[in-house]
Design a protein around this motif. Structure first.
Motif, PDB file in Angstrom:
ATOM      1  N   LEU A 171      -4.767  10.732  -1.975  1.00  0.00           N
ATOM      2  CA  LEU A 171      -5.863   9.763  -2.043  1.00  0.00           C
ATOM      3  C   LEU A 171      -6.181   9.416  -3.487  1.00  0.00           C
ATOM      4  O   LEU A 171      -6.336  10.300  -4.323  1.00  0.00           O
ATOM      5  CB  LEU A 171      -7.103  10.324  -1.349  1.00  0.00           C
ATOM      6  CG  LEU A 171      -6.946  10.580   0.152  1.00  0.00           C
ATOM      7  CD1 LEU A 171      -8.019  11.532   0.652  1.00  0.00           C
ATOM      8  CD2 LEU A 171      -7.023   9.271   0.924  1.00  0.00           C
ATOM      9  N   SER A 200     -17.926   5.355   1.868  1.00  0.00           N
ATOM     10  CA  SER A 200     -16.556   5.272   1.363  1.00  0.00           C
ATOM     11  C   SER A 200     -15.715   4.419   2.306  1.00  0.00           C
ATOM     12  O   SER A 200     -15.975   4.359   3.512  1.00  0.00           O
ATOM     13  CB  SER A 200     -15.924   6.664   1.259  1.00  0.00           C
ATOM     14  OG  SER A 200     -16.534   7.444   0.253  1.00  0.00           O
ATOM     15  N   VAL A 233     -11.694   4.153   3.209  1.00  0.00           N
ATOM     16  CA  VAL A 233     -10.364   4.731   3.047  1.00  0.00           C
ATOM     17  C   VAL A 233      -9.350   3.683   3.492  1.00  0.00           C
ATOM     18  O   VAL A 233      -9.367   3.240   4.640  1.00  0.00           O
ATOM     19  CB  VAL A 233     -10.213   6.018   3.878  1.00  0.00           C
ATOM     20  CG1 VAL A 233      -8.810   6.588   3.725  1.00  0.00           C
ATOM     21  CG2 VAL A 233     -11.262   7.041   3.462  1.00  0.00           C
ATOM     22  N   LEU A 249     -11.147   4.641  -1.486  1.00  0.00           N
ATOM     23  CA  LEU A 249     -10.032   5.565  -1.651  1.00  0.00           C
ATOM     24  C   LEU A 249      -8.798   4.932  -1.015  1.00  0.00           C
ATOM     25  O   LEU A 249      -8.878   4.425   0.110  1.00  0.00           O
ATOM     26  CB  LEU A 249     -10.314   6.905  -0.981  1.00  0.00           C
ATOM     27  CG  LEU A 249     -11.488   7.728  -1.526  1.00  0.00           C
ATOM     28  CD1 LEU A 249     -12.745   7.439  -0.709  1.00  0.00           C
ATOM     29  CD2 LEU A 249     -11.151   9.203  -1.451  1.00  0.00           C
ATOM     30  N   VAL A 281      -4.793   5.463   0.169  1.00  0.00           N
ATOM     31  CA  VAL A 281      -3.825   6.492   0.516  1.00  0.00           C
ATOM     32  C   VAL A 281      -2.484   6.185  -0.163  1.00  0.00           C
ATOM     33  O   VAL A 281      -2.003   5.047  -0.129  1.00  0.00           O
ATOM     34  CB  VAL A 281      -3.641   6.573   2.039  1.00  0.00           C
ATOM     35  CG1 VAL A 281      -2.516   7.540   2.401  1.00  0.00           C
ATOM     36  CG2 VAL A 281      -4.941   7.003   2.700  1.00  0.00           C
ATOM     37  N   LEU A 328      -8.261  14.027   3.743  1.00  0.00           N
ATOM     38  CA  LEU A 328      -9.575  13.408   3.857  1.00  0.00           C
ATOM     39  C   LEU A 328     -10.695  14.437   3.903  1.00  0.00           C
ATOM     40  O   LEU A 328     -11.781  14.210   3.355  1.00  0.00           O
ATOM     41  CB  LEU A 328      -9.644  12.541   5.118  1.00  0.00           C
ATOM     42  CG  LEU A 328      -8.942  11.192   5.081  1.00  0.00           C
ATOM     43  CD1 LEU A 328      -9.035  10.520   6.440  1.00  0.00           C
ATOM     44  CD2 LEU A 328      -9.571  10.303   4.012  1.00  0.00           C
ATOM     45  N   VAL A 366     -13.538  13.140   1.147  1.00  0.00           N
ATOM     46  CA  VAL A 366     -14.596  12.244   1.607  1.00  0.00           C
ATOM     47  C   VAL A 366     -15.874  13.046   1.785  1.00  0.00           C
ATOM     48  O   VAL A 366     -15.930  13.958   2.606  1.00  0.00           O
ATOM     49  CB  VAL A 366     -14.190  11.536   2.916  1.00  0.00           C
ATOM     50  CG1 VAL A 366     -15.325  10.646   3.403  1.00  0.00           C
ATOM     51  CG2 VAL A 366     -12.923  10.708   2.697  1.00  0.00           C
ATOM     52  N   LEU A 370     -12.539   3.342   7.809  1.00  0.00           N
ATOM     53  CA  LEU A 370     -11.095   3.253   7.592  1.00  0.00           C
ATOM     54  C   LEU A 370     -10.670   1.791   7.625  1.00  0.00           C
ATOM     55  O   LEU A 370     -11.149   1.017   8.467  1.00  0.00           O
ATOM     56  CB  LEU A 370     -10.337   4.017   8.678  1.00  0.00           C
ATOM     57  CG  LEU A 370     -10.625   5.514   8.823  1.00  0.00           C
ATOM     58  CD1 LEU A 370      -9.936   6.054  10.076  1.00  0.00           C
ATOM     59  CD2 LEU A 370     -10.155   6.282   7.596  1.00  0.00           C
TER      60      LEU A 370
END
Length: 268
Positions: free
Chosen positions: A14, A26, A28, A54, A56, A84, A88, A94
């Motif tokens: 991440l 956040s 992701v 963040l 990946v 995660l 996180v 997501l």
């Protein structure tokens, strides 16, 4: 939360390009087949400091190019879930594009099954619902046919494909990722229980609007569908609209995602 994945290992998976320590939520982000974390660098720049982004980084590409690729989605989802749980530290959503959408779906299912905090929302972009299977076999094609597929989707710097060294780096990763997607089969007994936002381009050769709408069958939560002008990588040319959707949906989900004026120039 504790898992077998160490915090140091989590930072391998991440990337925080623009840390936003005071953000309430956040996001992701999970890249497409052949993609890398850097695809979402403009997103982190545009959404900070209101949203902590963040991205990946899958193995086998960029600074992880010497690591073996993972050619199946379940294992990849397991590894990302481990990462995660260490990275996180606030409510999160997501966002997955194409292959990343399938991973976002599987990650959310795994979090729920493990009794871990669920995402406040899942954004599913550029991918048909798992129940709308096509018998695609791109991963079995020749190198030339895969290159033609990449060019058709216009998802990378096409001039870079003229460089033999770059082609040699890109092709194994793309083939691996297509194998992961095309051999994946979902479990129809498992569904999400969180809000879902589906985004798709109106000229995407890989996803029809009906195939995108079918994601509503995969969650008990509310689902909304946005069809934007463009092809498979509509989110590049429609980046401002996509960023606005993210801000608005995360604000509605309880995160403070007000957009600072300096963020309006963000590009996906």
């Amino acid at each position: 939360m504790t898992t077998s994945e160490s915090p140091a290992r989590s930072t391998t998976w991440l990337r925080r390009f623009r840390p936003a320590a005071d953000a309430a939520v956040s996001l992701v982000c999970l890249p497409h087949a052949g993609g890398s974390a850097s695809f979402f660098f403009p997103v982190s720049r545009a959404l900070a400091p209101a949203i902590d982004v963040l991205a990946v980084q899958y193995p086998g590409r960029q600074d992880r190019r010497h690591e073996p690729n993972i050619d199946n989605l379940p294992e990849l989802a397991d590894r990302i879930v481990d990462a995660l749980t260490h990275m996180v530290d606030r409510p999160f959503a997501l966002f997955g594009h194409s292959m990343g959408a399938m991973l976002a779906y599987e990650i959310a299912l795994r979090l729920a099954a493990a009794g871990l905090p669920a995402p406040t929302r899942v954004f599913l972009s550029g991918r048909r619902a798992p129940s709308r299977h096509r018998d695609d076999r791109v991963h079995l094609m020749s190198d030339g046919e895969i290159l033609a597929q990449i060019r058709r989707l216009n998802g990378t710097d096409l001039m870079a494909l003229d460089d033999p060294d770059i082609r040699d780096m890109i092709l194994p990763v793309v083939r691996n990722d297509y194998r992961a997607v095309e051999t994946y089969r979902h479990d129809p007994s498992r569904v999400l229980d969180c809000p879902v936002t589906v985004l798709t381009g109106d000229r995407d050769p890989l996803v029809t609007v009906d195939e995108a709408r079918a994601w509503e069958e995969h969650t008990t939560g509310p689902t909304d569908l946005l069809v934007l002008p463009g092809g498979h990588f509509y989110l590049v040319e429609q980046s401002e609209r996509v960023l606005d959707v993210i801000r608005r949906r995360l604000s509605a989900s309880g995160g403070s995602a007000a957009s600072p004026s300096s963020a309006t120039g963000g590009r996906l």
